[in-house]
Write a protein that holds these residues in place. Structure first.
Motif, PDB file in Angstrom:
ATOM      1  N   LEU A  28       0.642  -1.295  -0.094  1.00  0.00           N
ATOM      2  CA  LEU A  28      -0.180   0.101  -0.026  1.00  0.00           C
ATOM      3  C   LEU A  28       0.900   1.341  -0.001  1.00  0.00           C
ATOM      4  O   LEU A  28       0.590   2.065  -0.698  1.00  0.00           O
ATOM      5  N   LEU A  29       1.949   1.259   0.687  1.00  0.00           N
ATOM      6  CA  LEU A  29       2.958   2.411   0.899  1.00  0.00           C
ATOM      7  C   LEU A  29       3.524   2.809  -0.560  1.00  0.00           C
ATOM      8  O   LEU A  29       3.541   3.771  -1.121  1.00  0.00           O
ATOM      9  N   LEU A  30       3.939   1.483  -1.242  1.00  0.00           N
ATOM     10  CA  LEU A  30       4.690   1.621  -2.467  1.00  0.00           C
ATOM     11  C   LEU A  30       3.728   2.139  -3.563  1.00  0.00           C
ATOM     12  O   LEU A  30       4.111   2.973  -4.494  1.00  0.00           O
ATOM     13  N   LYS A  31       2.247   1.743  -3.310  1.00  0.00           N
ATOM     14  CA  LYS A  31       1.213   2.181  -4.318  1.00  0.00           C
ATOM     15  C   LYS A  31       1.033   3.600  -4.341  1.00  0.00           C
ATOM     16  O   LYS A  31       0.896   4.337  -5.119  1.00  0.00           O
ATOM     17  N   ALA A  32       0.799   3.986  -2.827  1.00  0.00           N
ATOM     18  CA  ALA A  32       0.615   5.412  -2.588  1.00  0.00           C
ATOM     19  C   ALA A  32       1.847   6.315  -2.992  1.00  0.00           C
ATOM     20  O   ALA A  32       1.491   7.613  -3.712  1.00  0.00           O
ATOM     21  N   ALA A  33       2.970   5.761  -2.883  1.00  0.00           N
ATOM     22  CA  ALA A  33       4.105   6.478  -3.176  1.00  0.00           C
ATOM     23  C   ALA A  33       4.258   6.744  -4.954  1.00  0.00           C
ATOM     24  O   ALA A  33       4.710   7.680  -5.339  1.00  0.00           O
ATOM     25  N   LYS A  34       3.950   5.768  -5.676  1.00  0.00           N
ATOM     26  CA  LYS A  34       4.032   5.633  -7.145  1.00  0.00           C
ATOM     27  C   LYS A  34       2.790   6.597  -7.488  1.00  0.00           C
ATOM     28  O   LYS A  34       3.137   7.519  -8.661  1.00  0.00           O
ATOM     29  N   TRP A  50      21.152   9.562 -11.500  1.00  0.00           N
ATOM     30  CA  TRP A  50      21.621   8.179 -10.630  1.00  0.00           C
ATOM     31  C   TRP A  50      20.655   8.146  -9.175  1.00  0.00           C
ATOM     32  O   TRP A  50      20.901   7.107  -8.809  1.00  0.00           O
ATOM     33  N   PHE A  51      20.353   9.159  -8.693  1.00  0.00           N
ATOM     34  CA  PHE A  51      19.798   9.142  -7.546  1.00  0.00           C
ATOM     35  C   PHE A  51      18.228   9.219  -7.605  1.00  0.00           C
ATOM     36  O   PHE A  51      17.681   9.714  -8.394  1.00  0.00           O
ATOM     37  N   PRO A  52      17.777   7.945  -6.641  1.00  0.00           N
ATOM     38  CA  PRO A  52      16.205   7.669  -6.953  1.00  0.00           C
ATOM     39  C   PRO A  52      15.474   8.760  -6.004  1.00  0.00           C
ATOM     40  O   PRO A  52      14.648   8.376  -5.247  1.00  0.00           O
ATOM     41  N   ALA A  53      15.523   9.784  -6.629  1.00  0.00           N
ATOM     42  CA  ALA A  53      14.931  11.236  -6.058  1.00  0.00           C
ATOM     43  C   ALA A  53      13.337  10.955  -6.016  1.00  0.00           C
ATOM     44  O   ALA A  53      12.601  11.239  -5.096  1.00  0.00           O
ATOM     45  N   GLU A  54      12.751  10.631  -6.975  1.00  0.00           N
ATOM     46  CA  GLU A  54      11.526  10.513  -7.354  1.00  0.00           C
ATOM     47  C   GLU A  54      10.711   9.500  -6.282  1.00  0.00           C
ATOM     48  O   GLU A  54       9.832   9.945  -5.650  1.00  0.00           O
ATOM     49  N   THR A  55      11.220   8.297  -6.161  1.00  0.00           N
ATOM     50  CA  THR A  55      10.963   7.500  -5.311  1.00  0.00           C
ATOM     51  C   THR A  55      11.139   7.773  -3.762  1.00  0.00           C
ATOM     52  O   THR A  55      10.234   7.446  -2.976  1.00  0.00           O
ATOM     53  N   LEU A  56      12.084   8.342  -3.607  1.00  0.00           N
ATOM     54  CA  LEU A  56      12.480   8.741  -2.215  1.00  0.00           C
ATOM     55  C   LEU A  56      11.341   9.819  -1.723  1.00  0.00           C
ATOM     56  O   LEU A  56      10.979   9.569  -0.588  1.00  0.00           O
ATOM     57  N   PHE A  57      11.281  10.914  -2.635  1.00  0.00           N
ATOM     58  CA  PHE A  57      10.398  11.945  -2.080  1.00  0.00           C
ATOM     59  C   PHE A  57       8.881  11.686  -2.131  1.00  0.00           C
ATOM     60  O   PHE A  57       8.021  11.860  -1.299  1.00  0.00           O
ATOM     61  N   SER A  58       8.494  10.706  -2.967  1.00  0.00           N
ATOM     62  CA  SER A  58       7.193  10.127  -2.944  1.00  0.00           C
ATOM     63  C   SER A  58       6.990   9.379  -1.755  1.00  0.00           C
ATOM     64  O   SER A  58       5.980   9.768  -1.124  1.00  0.00           O
ATOM     65  N   PHE A  59       7.874   8.620  -1.377  1.00  0.00           N
ATOM     66  CA  PHE A  59       7.737   7.935  -0.008  1.00  0.00           C
ATOM     67  C   PHE A  59       7.554   8.952   1.225  1.00  0.00           C
ATOM     68  O   PHE A  59       6.929   8.609   2.140  1.00  0.00           O
ATOM     69  N   LEU A  60       8.431   9.852   1.156  1.00  0.00           N
ATOM     70  CA  LEU A  60       8.649  10.958   2.173  1.00  0.00           C
ATOM     71  C   LEU A  60       7.217  11.528   2.365  1.00  0.00           C
ATOM     72  O   LEU A  60       6.906  11.888   3.357  1.00  0.00           O
ATOM     73  N   LEU A  61       6.759  11.828   1.222  1.00  0.00           N
ATOM     74  CA  LEU A  61       5.484  12.610   1.113  1.00  0.00           C
ATOM     75  C   LEU A  61       4.304  11.904   1.555  1.00  0.00           C
ATOM     76  O   LEU A  61       3.457  12.200   2.365  1.00  0.00           O
ATOM     77  N   VAL A  62       4.513  10.608   1.470  1.00  0.00           N
ATOM     78  CA  VAL A  62       3.183   9.470   2.214  1.00  0.00           C
ATOM     79  C   VAL A  62       3.543   9.763   3.498  1.00  0.00           C
ATOM     80  O   VAL A  62       2.454   9.732   4.334  1.00  0.00           O
ATOM     81  N   LEU A  63       4.722   9.623   4.093  1.00  0.00           N
ATOM     82  CA  LEU A  63       4.838   9.581   5.422  1.00  0.00           C
ATOM     83  C   LEU A  63       4.446  10.755   6.082  1.00  0.00           C
ATOM     84  O   LEU A  63       3.772  11.104   6.961  1.00  0.00           O
TER      85      LEU A  63
END
Length: 202
Positions: A28-34, A50-63
């Motif tokens: 659910l967290l991964l789906k929300a982050a996506k 090379w830095f996975p910024a989109e994934t990291l920022f999305s996950f932080l936004l969910v939190l």
């Protein structure tokens, strides 16, 4: 052979009950982050590819969203809205009441009456248990979890004399179960303290 198959089945069910909620929560967290990826793309483009910024920022936004919702639910308006949603919709979902009580105990909400840690007398032994509810005749419905997975176990209806509530945090009782009984000393000490009458000064 029958006992062996029963043991295998119980172990499998206990494993499923432990792994499935964790898997669903991560999914659910991964789906929300996506789904929030498009919102953080402008910020992610400022960093190297090379830095996975989109994934990291999305996950932080969910939190952050989860944190803000949690803070809002602690206000009087948020509590009223949560109660209204629970009574009109969520209470109709099977098992929601039990899940809500457990999550509130994990969050440290002392006002929650269900799933209170206790020591129950089963045969000649004391076993860690959780009080699910008190019946009209004074007996208790208790849940005795299996080790080391507290999400599986057995239900007992016992007299009050055989159920000893212990004044310890819910997480401490769960920790003793997941650690194969290590930490049960604190549960027994809490039970003995509750039996000692308070001494008043005359």
């Amino acid at each position: 052979m029958k006992k062996f198959l029963q043991s295998i089945t119980q172990a499998f069910i206990a494993g499923v009950l432990f792994v499935l909620p964790v898997y669903l929560a991560i999914l659910l967290l991964l789906k929300a982050a996506k789904s929030l990826g498009s919102l953080v793309q402008p910020l992610a483009r400022l960093l190297p590819e090379w830095f996975p910024a989109e994934t990291l920022f999305s996950f932080l936004l969910v939190l952050v969203v989860c944190f803000l919702v949690g803070m809002a639910l602690r206000t009087s308006l948020g509590k009223a809205a949560r109660t209204r949603i629970e009574n009109s919709l969520l209470q109709k979902i099977p098992g929601y009441g039990v899940f809500r009580s457990m999550t509130r105990q994990l969050a440290g909400e002392s006002g929650e009456s269900a799933w209170k840690p206790a020591l129950a007398e089963i045969e000649e032994a004391l076993v860690p248990a959780f009080i699910v509810e008190e019946l009209d005749d004074g007996r208790f419905t208790v849940f005795v979890p299996s080790v080391p997975t507290p999400l599986a176990g057995a239900i007992y209806i016992l007299t009050a004399a055989r159920v000893h509530p212990v004044d310890v945090p819910f997480t401490q009782a769960v920790k003793a179960i997941t650690r194969w009984g290590s930490g049960s000393r604190e549960l027994v000490a809490a039970m003995q303290e509750s039996r000692i009458p308070s001494l008043g000064l005359k």
